[in-house]
Motif scaffolding. Structure first.
Motif, PDB file in Angstrom:
ATOM      1  N   SER A   8       0.825  -1.214   0.000  1.00  0.00           N
ATOM      2  CA  SER A   8       0.000   0.000   0.000  1.00  0.00           C
ATOM      3  C   SER A   8       0.850   1.250   0.000  1.00  0.00           C
ATOM      4  N   HIS A  12       0.806   3.471  -3.453  1.00  0.00           N
ATOM      5  CA  HIS A  12      -0.207   4.384  -2.928  1.00  0.00           C
ATOM      6  C   HIS A  12      -0.855   5.217  -4.022  1.00  0.00           C
ATOM      7  N   ASP A  13      -0.059   5.852  -4.869  1.00  0.00           N
ATOM      8  CA  ASP A  13      -0.608   6.727  -5.912  1.00  0.00           C
ATOM      9  C   ASP A  13      -1.456   5.960  -6.918  1.00  0.00           C
ATOM     10  N   THR A  16      -4.720   4.891  -5.291  1.00  0.00           N
ATOM     11  CA  THR A  16      -5.609   6.038  -5.090  1.00  0.00           C
ATOM     12  C   THR A  16      -6.324   6.392  -6.383  1.00  0.00           C
ATOM     13  N   VAL A  17      -5.629   6.303  -7.517  1.00  0.00           N
ATOM     14  CA  VAL A  17      -6.262   6.578  -8.817  1.00  0.00           C
ATOM     15  C   VAL A  17      -7.348   5.542  -9.108  1.00  0.00           C
ATOM     16  N   GLN A  20     -10.324   6.186  -6.900  1.00  0.00           N
ATOM     17  CA  GLN A  20     -11.099   7.346  -7.367  1.00  0.00           C
ATOM     18  C   GLN A  20     -11.968   6.961  -8.565  1.00  0.00           C
ATOM     19  N   ASN A 116     -14.604  13.815  -4.483  1.00  0.00           N
ATOM     20  CA  ASN A 116     -13.365  13.063  -4.312  1.00  0.00           C
ATOM     21  C   ASN A 116     -13.581  11.905  -3.344  1.00  0.00           C
ATOM     22  N   PRO A 118     -12.019   8.629  -1.029  1.00  0.00           N
ATOM     23  CA  PRO A 118     -10.905   8.575  -0.081  1.00  0.00           C
ATOM     24  C   PRO A 118      -9.620   8.144  -0.776  1.00  0.00           C
ATOM     25  N   SER A 119      -8.502   8.536  -0.204  1.00  0.00           N
ATOM     26  CA  SER A 119      -7.222   8.050  -0.721  1.00  0.00           C
ATOM     27  C   SER A 119      -7.074   6.587  -0.311  1.00  0.00           C
ATOM     28  N   TRP A 120      -6.086   5.913  -0.872  1.00  0.00           N
ATOM     29  CA  TRP A 120      -5.881   4.507  -0.557  1.00  0.00           C
ATOM     30  C   TRP A 120      -5.556   4.312   0.926  1.00  0.00           C
ATOM     31  N   GLU A 122      -6.473   6.298   3.453  1.00  0.00           N
ATOM     32  CA  GLU A 122      -7.712   6.504   4.203  1.00  0.00           C
ATOM     33  C   GLU A 122      -8.619   5.274   4.116  1.00  0.00           C
TER      34      GLU A 122
END
Length: 126
Positions: A8, A12-13, A16-17, A20, A116, A118-120, A122
């Motif tokens: 993770s 992460h980036d 997260t994409v 989303q 938006n 949550p991020s990965w 979160e």
């Protein structure tokens, strides 16, 4: 768990994409837009989990040695001997719970979905 945490942090980036993109799709569905989405989802999830335990209790006697309670499986109070989808107390409790929440949601809509997701990180924390 540690492998998941390390992956993770590394990806992460990218995650997260993807998260989303998933959120963009989900927030357009009628189920997620519904005011009572979370209570319905939790009841569906708990129904599935409880019935998995009932299934294991009834059809996997080798697992009985791992039961936390000491009651016999042959007793009349065994959870597996209950009607799985009956209209007993549990059903009436669920109907009452959802009815009250549904009435409140009809008169006081509050569901505003954020653009938006949550991020990965979160997502992993929650």
């Amino acid at each position: 768990i540690s492998v998941t945490l390390i992956l993770s942090l590394i990806y992460h980036d990218c995650m997260t994409v993807y998260l989303q993109q998933l959120w963009d799709f989900l927030r357009q569905t009628s189920f997620v837009k519904h005011e009572s989405c979370e209570p319905l989802l939790s009841i569906i999830t708990f129904t599935i989990i409880i019935n998995i335990y009932r299934f294991v209790d009834q059809f996997c006697p080798a697992m009985h040695k791992y039961k936390l309670n000491s009651s016999s499986n042959n007793g009349a109070t065994s959870i597996a001997k209950e009607n799985w989808f009956g209209f007993g107390y549990e059903f009436r409790a669920v109907v009452g719970y959802l009815s009250l929440i549904g009435l409140y949601d009809m008169f006081h809509p509050r569901r505003i979905l954020p653009i938006n997701g949550p991020s990965w990180i979160e997502f992993m924390i929650h």
